[in-house]
Write a protein that holds these residues in place. Sequence first.
Motif: not given
Length: 143
Positions: A86, A111, A114, A127-128, A131, A134-135
């Motif tokens: 993040w 989504d 990503l 994947p996490e 994400r 991206g967040a």
Amino acid sequence: MREAVASAETVLLPGGLTVRVPAVPALALLKLLTWWERRTVTTRDAVDLATMISWYSTGSYLDLLYEEELDLLARHDYDPALAGAWRLGSQLPGLLDETGKHALLPIVEDDDVLGRLANDAGGARAPELMRAMGAGIRHAIGS
């Protein structure tokens, strides 16, 4: 490329040689945009990006998370890998002008895109991590 050169840092190599190298966020930005452009022909850029994301939860980056970013760690259930992803993502838009920032949105707001990035990056946590990155990007852009 202009942004990567502007954010370059001077590094001292053995023998007293100094070179300028792009900062990790600039390299990650280049890899993310290059992946977007070449995603139909290679996964190399996604794999490289995943490596850079992993750097953000080790060494001095890990120390920084625990010394200066405890709230960020708490938001990610004290998972340094997610907090680091993040944090790295949140630094990418600061390297760009408004047009450049909005060029990132089609990648991080979809989504499926990503998911494709994570699939190309490989690894059980991709994947996490993608994400979370991206967040961070979306947060920094304000979308």
